[in-house]
Design a protein around this motif. Structure first.
Motif, PDB file in Angstrom:
ATOM      1  N   GLU A 119       0.861  -1.184   0.000  1.00 44.41           N
ATOM      2  CA  GLU A 119       0.000   0.000   0.000  1.00 44.41           C
ATOM      3  C   GLU A 119       0.894   1.229   0.000  1.00 44.41           C
ATOM      4  O   GLU A 119       2.077   1.161   0.361  1.00 44.41           O
ATOM      5  CB  GLU A 119      -0.894   0.006   1.254  1.00 44.41           C
ATOM      6  CG  GLU A 119      -1.849  -1.175   1.361  1.00 44.41           C
ATOM      7  CD  GLU A 119      -2.908  -1.160   0.268  1.00 44.41           C
ATOM      8  OE1 GLU A 119      -3.255  -0.062  -0.216  1.00 44.41           O
ATOM      9  OE2 GLU A 119      -3.386  -2.252  -0.112  1.00 44.41           O
ATOM     10  N   LYS A 120       0.331   2.381  -0.351  1.00 43.57           N
ATOM     11  CA  LYS A 120       1.135   3.609  -0.462  1.00 43.57           C
ATOM     12  C   LYS A 120       1.880   3.927   0.835  1.00 43.57           C
ATOM     13  O   LYS A 120       3.063   4.263   0.820  1.00 43.57           O
ATOM     14  CB  LYS A 120       0.251   4.789  -0.867  1.00 43.57           C
ATOM     15  CG  LYS A 120      -0.096   4.799  -2.352  1.00 43.57           C
ATOM     16  CD  LYS A 120      -0.810   6.082  -2.737  1.00 43.57           C
ATOM     17  CE  LYS A 120      -1.040   6.155  -4.252  1.00 43.57           C
ATOM     18  NZ  LYS A 120      -1.690   7.416  -4.658  1.00 43.57           N
ATOM     19  N   ALA A 121       1.181   3.835   1.966  1.00 40.91           N
ATOM     20  CA  ALA A 121       1.804   4.173   3.255  1.00 40.91           C
ATOM     21  C   ALA A 121       2.962   3.222   3.570  1.00 40.91           C
ATOM     22  O   ALA A 121       4.025   3.644   4.053  1.00 40.91           O
ATOM     23  CB  ALA A 121       0.762   4.126   4.369  1.00 40.91           C
ATOM     24  N   GLU A 122       2.755   1.928   3.290  1.00 41.28           N
ATOM     25  CA  GLU A 122       3.803   0.926   3.536  1.00 41.28           C
ATOM     26  C   GLU A 122       5.020   1.196   2.643  1.00 41.28           C
ATOM     27  O   GLU A 122       6.171   1.120   3.092  1.00 41.28           O
ATOM     28  CB  GLU A 122       3.273  -0.478   3.233  1.00 41.28           C
ATOM     29  CG  GLU A 122       2.174  -0.967   4.144  1.00 41.28           C
ATOM     30  CD  GLU A 122       1.566  -2.284   3.668  1.00 41.28           C
ATOM     31  OE1 GLU A 122       1.310  -3.142   4.520  1.00 41.28           O
ATOM     32  OE2 GLU A 122       1.359  -2.443   2.446  1.00 41.28           O
ATOM     33  N   LYS A 172       7.769  -4.444 -10.576  1.00 42.90           N
ATOM     34  CA  LYS A 172       6.355  -4.776 -10.829  1.00 42.90           C
ATOM     35  C   LYS A 172       5.483  -3.522 -10.890  1.00 42.90           C
ATOM     36  O   LYS A 172       4.403  -3.481 -10.306  1.00 42.90           O
ATOM     37  CB  LYS A 172       5.840  -5.767  -9.789  1.00 42.90           C
ATOM     38  CG  LYS A 172       6.590  -7.106  -9.830  1.00 42.90           C
ATOM     39  CD  LYS A 172       5.886  -8.199  -9.095  1.00 42.90           C
ATOM     40  CE  LYS A 172       6.651  -9.517  -9.255  1.00 42.90           C
ATOM     41  NZ  LYS A 172       6.051 -10.627  -8.540  1.00 42.90           N
ATOM     42  N   VAL A 173       5.973  -2.524 -11.613  1.00 40.62           N
ATOM     43  CA  VAL A 173       5.167  -1.325 -11.872  1.00 40.62           C
ATOM     44  C   VAL A 173       4.182  -1.677 -12.980  1.00 40.62           C
ATOM     45  O   VAL A 173       4.585  -2.060 -14.078  1.00 40.62           O
ATOM     46  CB  VAL A 173       6.062  -0.143 -12.311  1.00 40.62           C
ATOM     47  CG1 VAL A 173       5.214   1.082 -12.608  1.00 40.62           C
ATOM     48  CG2 VAL A 173       7.089   0.168 -11.224  1.00 40.62           C
ATOM     49  N   GLU A 174       2.900  -1.564 -12.702  1.00 40.47           N
ATOM     50  CA  GLU A 174       1.897  -2.019 -13.664  1.00 40.47           C
ATOM     51  C   GLU A 174       0.929  -0.932 -14.106  1.00 40.47           C
ATOM     52  O   GLU A 174      -0.002  -1.199 -14.859  1.00 40.47           O
ATOM     53  CB  GLU A 174       1.131  -3.219 -13.089  1.00 40.47           C
ATOM     54  CG  GLU A 174       2.049  -4.420 -12.881  1.00 40.47           C
ATOM     55  CD  GLU A 174       1.318  -5.732 -12.727  1.00 40.47           C
ATOM     56  OE1 GLU A 174       0.086  -5.704 -12.579  1.00 40.47           O
ATOM     57  OE2 GLU A 174       1.993  -6.786 -12.758  1.00 40.47           O
ATOM     58  N   SER A 175       1.119   0.306 -13.632  1.00 40.01           N
ATOM     59  CA  SER A 175       0.206   1.374 -14.049  1.00 40.01           C
ATOM     60  C   SER A 175       0.929   2.712 -13.996  1.00 40.01           C
ATOM     61  O   SER A 175       1.957   2.858 -13.329  1.00 40.01           O
ATOM     62  CB  SER A 175      -1.028   1.433 -13.135  1.00 40.01           C
ATOM     63  OG  SER A 175      -0.660   1.897 -11.850  1.00 40.01           O
ATOM     64  N   ARG A 176       0.358   3.664 -14.703  1.00 36.41           N
ATOM     65  CA  ARG A 176       0.917   5.023 -14.703  1.00 36.41           C
ATOM     66  C   ARG A 176       0.863   5.612 -13.289  1.00 36.41           C
ATOM     67  O   ARG A 176       1.784   6.320 -12.853  1.00 36.41           O
ATOM     68  CB  ARG A 176       0.123   5.904 -15.677  1.00 36.41           C
ATOM     69  CG  ARG A 176       0.734   7.283 -15.881  1.00 36.41           C
ATOM     70  CD  ARG A 176      -0.157   8.139 -16.772  1.00 36.41           C
ATOM     71  NE  ARG A 176      -0.235   7.619 -18.119  1.00 36.41           N
ATOM     72  CZ  ARG A 176       0.651   7.890 -19.078  1.00 36.41           C
ATOM     73  NH1 ARG A 176       1.682   8.660 -18.819  1.00 36.41           N
ATOM     74  NH2 ARG A 176       0.499   7.402 -20.292  1.00 36.41           N
ATOM     75  N   GLU A 177      -0.210   5.311 -12.538  1.00 33.78           N
ATOM     76  CA  GLU A 177      -0.346   5.829 -11.173  1.00 33.78           C
ATOM     77  C   GLU A 177       0.792   5.320 -10.283  1.00 33.78           C
ATOM     78  O   GLU A 177       1.400   6.083  -9.530  1.00 33.78           O
ATOM     79  CB  GLU A 177      -1.704   5.405 -10.584  1.00 33.78           C
ATOM     80  CG  GLU A 177      -1.956   5.984  -9.189  1.00 33.78           C
ATOM     81  CD  GLU A 177      -3.143   5.330  -8.488  1.00 33.78           C
ATOM     82  OE1 GLU A 177      -3.429   5.729  -7.356  1.00 33.78           O
ATOM     83  OE2 GLU A 177      -3.763   4.415  -9.066  1.00 33.78           O
ATOM     84  N   GLN A 178       1.088   4.021 -10.407  1.00 30.57           N
ATOM     85  CA  GLN A 178       2.193   3.460  -9.633  1.00 30.57           C
ATOM     86  C   GLN A 178       3.514   4.132  -9.998  1.00 30.57           C
ATOM     87  O   GLN A 178       4.315   4.461  -9.125  1.00 30.57           O
ATOM     88  CB  GLN A 178       2.315   1.952  -9.907  1.00 30.57           C
ATOM     89  CG  GLN A 178       1.358   1.093  -9.110  1.00 30.57           C
ATOM     90  CD  GLN A 178       1.562  -0.385  -9.415  1.00 30.57           C
ATOM     91  OE1 GLN A 178       2.025  -0.750 -10.504  1.00 30.57           O
ATOM     92  NE2 GLN A 178       1.212  -1.234  -8.474  1.00 30.57           N
TER      93      GLN A 178
END
Length: 412
Positions: A145-148, A167-173
């Motif tokens: 998760e973002k906080a982790e 394991k970046v799978e999206s533009r948001e990530q």
């Protein structure tokens, strides 16, 4: 020689420049959860074959290779086959770490080898034990998760290491990892980046697509020449390239028409296809990774077709085109259906590109599974094709990758 295959996944920097590849090694006996013994055997096979047959330079080009290095491989003499300037040895947190292993890693580090810690999701005693050895930490961002993720990055920043978002799978990530300060990125978002089709089509590339349509069709040389004249930069590149390879000719090439005739329609078509992947300002250097992937796909498709039908040059050429065109929707930012319609390509190629069906479609599916290291899918498709073994696939893949690297150097 035992069967194996070699997959590559691009690793990019913050500016989306291609900086390294992760090399994925597997044997036909293994699956994604391969045992240490099989991992060692598979890695050794590929390393030895890559060096003995074509050289690691052909596999990696100018980039480094991140290689899975379980303790058995690190402790073995095989490491001496790997020049330190070419590789980054990846250690898994799950590896059994002994005092001898730590000492061996320190010795290798003194000899110039670099280490990476693979797939980290949290700090613990073993991670802290290994951190002094490594120069890169690969963080599995998909599991957090973002906080982790933010907390883990803050803890890792206390160490002099580069952070790689795995394991970046999206533009948001990708955006969030950029904000956190990650220096490198790896994942299906980059290696198989269909999600990028939201970007607007580049007008210059649409002109290239028009030119490709003319070259692939029955258009005469005058019509092709006319299209070149609408693109001065392209004409200059064509003349420069033909002159550079025409040293044996009695005089310099001084017209577009002459250059087209000397190059020939087939080579011109290949050149235009590859030009569609070269870097443009709107997309950073993502295109360099895409160009290498597309070029390797094209060559590998051609070599597979040559095994299937050794004397059918037309089939081999169509296979090459399917491989090259398979990422064009990403580059142009338009649907594959539109590209297929515009180029007016034969049904078997259309089926391959649109729905991965037919002989060419299954071969393209095989290559995509290989890029992602999907062992079970690879074995299933190979069994269905019936004319290609895993070791034959690995051998021709090394040839295809070497060819793509040389093309990439010319394009840059």
């Amino acid at each position: 020689m035992e069967g194996f295959f070699l997959g590559r996944q691009p690793i990019l920097d913050r500016n989306q420049n291609l900086v390294a590849f992760e090399l994925l090694f597997r044997q036909d006996e293994t699956d994604e959860k391969a045992s240490i013994t099989n991992d060692l055997s598979a890695s050794a096979n590929v390393i030895i074959n890559a060096y003995c047959q074509l050289g690691i330079q052909n596999v990696l080009g100018k980039q480094r290779g991140f290689i899975n290095a379980d303790p058995e491989l690190v402790m073995s003499d095989i490491i001496s086959l790997l020049p330190s300037k070419h590789v980054v040895l990846e250690i898994k947190e799950t590896a059994i770490v002994t005092a001898e292993f730590m000492q061996r890693c320190k010795e290798l580090k003194q000899k110039g080898y670099q280490f990476a810690l693979d797939s980290i999701v949290a700090m613990n005693q073993k991670v802290e034990q290994l951190l002094p050895l490594v120069s890169v930490v690969k963080v599995n961002v998909l599991e957090l998760e973002k906080a982790e993720l933010s907390k883990l990055v803050a803890e890792l920043n206390r160490w002099p290491v580069l952070l790689l978002a795995l394991k970046v799978e999206s533009r948001e990530q990708e955006n969030y990892c950029m904000q956190l300060g990650f220096q490198m990125f790896q994942g299906y978002y980059f290696a198989k980046p269909e999600v990028l089709t939201v970007k607007r089509a580049d007008p210059g590339k649409l002109s290239l697509l028009k030119l490709l349509t003319l070259v692939m069709g029955d258009s005469d040389i005058e019509e092709i020449e006319k299209e070149f004249k609408h693109q001065p930069g392209l004409s200059y590149n064509l003349m420069r390239m033909v002159n550079s390879v025409a040293n044996g000719l009695p005089q310099k090439i001084n017209s577009i028409k002459q250059a087209i005739m000397i190059m020939g329609r087939k080579q011109l078509q290949r050149w235009v296809q590859l030009l569609l992947y070269t870097a443009d300002q709107s997309n950073g250097n993502m295109s360099s990774a895409l160009m290498q992937t597309a070029a390797a796909r094209g060559k590998l498709m051609e070599l597979i077709a040559a095994v299937e039908r050794p004397h059918d040059k037309t089939h081999q050429e169509r296979a090459f085109m399917v491989g090259i065109l398979s990422l064009l929707d990403v580059v142009l930012g338009i649907e594959m259906q539109q590209i297929v319609d515009k180029l007016g390509i034969p049904d078997d190629m259309s089926q391959a590109l649109l729905v991965r069906e037919g002989r060419l479609g299954h071969e393209l599916k095989l290559i995509e599974a290989n890029e992602k290291g999907e062992v079970a899918v690879i074995q299933l498709i190979l069994a269905g094709l019936g004319f290609l073994s895993l070791s034959e696939l690995a051998n021709i893949e090394i040839q295809a990758i070497g060819w793509a690297n040389r093309i990439g150097e010319v394009a840059n």
